[in-house]
Scaffold this active site. Sequence first.
Site, PDB file in Angstrom:
ATOM      1  N   GLU A  88       0.818  -1.257   0.038  1.00 12.74           N
ATOM      2  CA  GLU A  88       0.067  -0.057   0.098  1.00 12.74           C
ATOM      3  C   GLU A  88       0.817   1.300   0.191  1.00 12.74           C
ATOM      4  O   GLU A  88       1.917   1.248   0.492  1.00 12.74           O
ATOM      5  CB  GLU A  88      -1.003   0.122   1.197  1.00 12.74           C
ATOM      6  CG  GLU A  88      -2.090  -1.077   1.301  1.00 12.74           C
ATOM      7  CD  GLU A  88      -2.976  -1.133   2.333  1.00 12.74           C
ATOM      8  OE1 GLU A  88      -3.889  -1.753   2.239  1.00 12.74           O
ATOM      9  OE2 GLU A  88      -2.290  -1.145   3.533  1.00 12.74           O
ATOM     10  N   CYS A 101       3.732   8.371   1.170  1.00 16.13           N
ATOM     11  CA  CYS A 101       4.055   7.371   2.122  1.00 16.13           C
ATOM     12  C   CYS A 101       4.053   6.267   1.245  1.00 16.13           C
ATOM     13  O   CYS A 101       3.181   5.659   0.842  1.00 16.13           O
ATOM     14  CB  CYS A 101       3.157   7.429   3.300  1.00 16.13           C
ATOM     15  SG  CYS A 101       3.713   6.268   4.360  1.00 16.13           S
ATOM     16  N   CYS A 108       6.809  -7.276   6.422  1.00 15.82           N
ATOM     17  CA  CYS A 108       7.942  -6.717   7.257  1.00 15.82           C
ATOM     18  C   CYS A 108       8.433  -7.794   8.191  1.00 15.82           C
ATOM     19  O   CYS A 108       7.522  -8.207   8.983  1.00 15.82           O
ATOM     20  CB  CYS A 108       7.569  -5.337   7.933  1.00 15.82           C
ATOM     21  SG  CYS A 108       8.789  -4.502   8.860  1.00 15.82           S
ATOM     22  N   CYS A 112       7.142  -5.734  14.875  1.00 11.70           N
ATOM     23  CA  CYS A 112       6.780  -4.782  16.174  1.00 11.70           C
ATOM     24  C   CYS A 112       5.356  -5.031  16.447  1.00 11.70           C
ATOM     25  O   CYS A 112       4.482  -4.859  15.484  1.00 11.70           O
ATOM     26  CB  CYS A 112       7.079  -3.213  15.798  1.00 11.70           C
ATOM     27  SG  CYS A 112       8.768  -2.892  15.260  1.00 11.70           S
ATOM     28  N   CYS A 115       2.393  -2.658  15.642  1.00 11.72           N
ATOM     29  CA  CYS A 115       2.187  -2.517  13.950  1.00 11.72           C
ATOM     30  C   CYS A 115       1.249  -3.520  13.285  1.00 11.72           C
ATOM     31  O   CYS A 115       1.918  -4.710  13.295  1.00 11.72           O
ATOM     32  CB  CYS A 115       3.603  -2.021  13.399  1.00 11.72           C
ATOM     33  SG  CYS A 115       3.788  -1.767  11.700  1.00 11.72           S
ATOM     34  N   GLY A 163       7.080  -2.083   5.620  1.00 15.89           N
ATOM     35  CA  GLY A 163       8.587  -2.662   5.443  1.00 15.89           C
ATOM     36  C   GLY A 163       9.574  -1.827   6.186  1.00 15.89           C
ATOM     37  O   GLY A 163       9.320  -0.765   6.723  1.00 15.89           O
ATOM     38  N   GLU A 164      10.640  -2.223   6.322  1.00 15.95           N
ATOM     39  CA  GLU A 164      11.709  -1.816   6.773  1.00 15.95           C
ATOM     40  C   GLU A 164      12.779  -1.219   6.023  1.00 15.95           C
ATOM     41  O   GLU A 164      13.668  -1.959   5.316  1.00 15.95           O
ATOM     42  CB  GLU A 164      12.341  -2.590   7.938  1.00 15.95           C
ATOM     43  CG  GLU A 164      13.782  -2.182   8.489  1.00 15.95           C
ATOM     44  CD  GLU A 164      13.889  -0.763   8.920  1.00 15.95           C
ATOM     45  OE1 GLU A 164      12.993  -0.238   9.706  1.00 15.95           O
ATOM     46  OE2 GLU A 164      15.023  -0.200   8.472  1.00 15.95           O
ATOM     47  N   SER A 197      12.622   6.263   7.395  1.00 15.91           N
ATOM     48  CA  SER A 197      12.452   5.783   8.860  1.00 15.91           C
ATOM     49  C   SER A 197      12.712   4.387   9.142  1.00 15.91           C
ATOM     50  O   SER A 197      12.467   3.559   8.272  1.00 15.91           O
ATOM     51  CB  SER A 197      10.784   5.913   8.921  1.00 15.91           C
ATOM     52  OG  SER A 197      10.582   5.698  10.195  1.00 15.91           O
ATOM     53  N   SER A 220      12.757   4.958  14.765  1.00 12.96           N
ATOM     54  CA  SER A 220      11.567   4.674  15.406  1.00 12.96           C
ATOM     55  C   SER A 220      12.053   4.132  16.956  1.00 12.96           C
ATOM     56  O   SER A 220      12.358   2.971  17.069  1.00 12.96           O
ATOM     57  CB  SER A 220      10.781   3.709  14.710  1.00 12.96           C
ATOM     58  OG  SER A 220      10.314   4.129  13.600  1.00 12.96           O
ATOM     59  N   LEU A 221      11.997   4.956  18.087  1.00 14.80           N
ATOM     60  CA  LEU A 221      12.612   4.497  19.335  1.00 14.80           C
ATOM     61  C   LEU A 221      11.230   4.001  20.044  1.00 14.80           C
ATOM     62  O   LEU A 221      11.554   3.014  20.559  1.00 14.80           O
ATOM     63  CB  LEU A 221      13.191   5.796  19.959  1.00 14.80           C
ATOM     64  CG  LEU A 221      14.110   5.624  20.905  1.00 14.80           C
ATOM     65  CD1 LEU A 221      15.249   4.778  20.447  1.00 14.80           C
ATOM     66  CD2 LEU A 221      14.776   6.759  21.623  1.00 14.80           C
ATOM     67  N   ASN A 300      -2.009   4.625  16.655  1.00 16.13           N
ATOM     68  CA  ASN A 300      -3.353   4.127  15.825  1.00 16.13           C
ATOM     69  C   ASN A 300      -3.569   2.583  16.064  1.00 16.13           C
ATOM     70  O   ASN A 300      -2.734   1.781  16.047  1.00 16.13           O
ATOM     71  CB  ASN A 300      -2.922   4.299  14.346  1.00 16.13           C
ATOM     72  CG  ASN A 300      -2.672   5.889  13.955  1.00 16.13           C
ATOM     73  OD1 ASN A 300      -3.278   6.567  14.073  1.00 16.13           O
ATOM     74  ND2 ASN A 300      -1.501   5.907  13.643  1.00 16.13           N
ATOM     75  N   CYS A 343      -0.161   5.628  10.417  1.00 11.65           N
ATOM     76  CA  CYS A 343       0.955   4.945  10.758  1.00 11.65           C
ATOM     77  C   CYS A 343       0.602   3.364  11.253  1.00 11.65           C
ATOM     78  O   CYS A 343       0.147   3.485  12.304  1.00 11.65           O
ATOM     79  CB  CYS A 343       1.723   5.878  11.728  1.00 11.65           C
ATOM     80  SG  CYS A 343       2.745   7.104  10.953  1.00 11.65           S
TER      81      CYS A 343
END
Length: 350
Positions: A88, A101, A108, A112, A115, A163-164, A197, A220-221, A300, A343
């Site tokens: 997407e 975006c 991914c 996490c 997510c 994805g990363e 990111s 992304s901490l 979210n 996000c």
Amino acid sequence: MADLDAAGRKELLTELGLPGFRAKQLSNHYFARLVDDPSEMTDLPSAERDRLVAGLLPELMTPLRAMQTDDGQTVKTLWKLFDGALVESVLMRYPERVTMCVSSQAGCGMACPFCATGQGGLQRNMSTAEIVEQVLAGARALHRGEVAGGPGRVSNVVFMGMGEPLANYNAVIGAVRRLTDPQPDGLGMSARGITVSTVGLVPRIKQLATEGIPVTLALSLHAPDDELRDDLVPINNRWKVHEAVEAAWEYARTTKRRVSIEYALIKDVNDQAWRADLLGDVLSSYGDWGWVHVNLIPLNPIENSKWTASRPQDEREFVRRLIAKGIPTTVRDTRGREIDAACGQLAAQG
Ligand code: SAH
């Protein structure tokens, strides 16, 4: 087209028995005129046109569905790649800019737990051209006036879709180069308008600093302490908070670009006042020369998760404490929640 640089395109056409100089003409259609329909490429001899397009501009992905919100100023598109993989992208139009975006992987592998993309695992890396084409599709729609608000252009690209990006390093760097290469070889965007990111793949952050393309880095901490971050961002078991933050600081030092620390505020998980203080201390230990700012993202919600966004008063207190420690802090204006385009909500369910 977008997988190759200008020399590579020429070479490919020569291999296909076509005149190499046509590569420039095709690039001009794709990157400068924002045209992908062969019938609009009238400077190409019709006998060669289809072979040229098949050679350099094969159809990479087809839109399966587009969903809109914010009066048509936020548009999420679900794409089917050539092998059936789904990804997407999201276009967000603001008064002064348009941000695309984009996804860099189908799925991914970072897992996490908050997510949506992370829940399904990694299907595959995307190619440079597949990444670039998401931006170009948005650019064409804007150019043709198909997005609410009239004709426009893409000013910003954020690698914050599925994805990363740094786990698909070469393809992502290729995409950044195509987006920043001057027209007609590329889209001619400014590197300042591009944000990569990452969960914090430390060696790749260091490598990115050496590329000579000053994109904005977002880390992304999500937690200032290893105990919690080990759970929220599992790669923390490999590279700890201090290593990730140090790499980000080095990136800022080398590129002179201010890095962004992403922090999704999750109610009663990472939003305590003491964690705001600790985050402020961790970041200010690298000096106060404006190398960093914190971008808080209200969580979210994703399906089947017990986690929700922080209470407004806790969010306010978190911001107040960071600012008190001298850390510039903003709360992200979340767009597209209603269409699962915000996000962490991209899941690409067909
Ligand atoms: N893999 C990259 C890009 C991911 S998406 C990265 O992790 O940085 C961009 C941002 O959205 C990341 O900061 C990610 O942690 C955050 N995010 C993921 N899920 C979210 C959710 N449910 N709510 C708010 N932000 C989320």
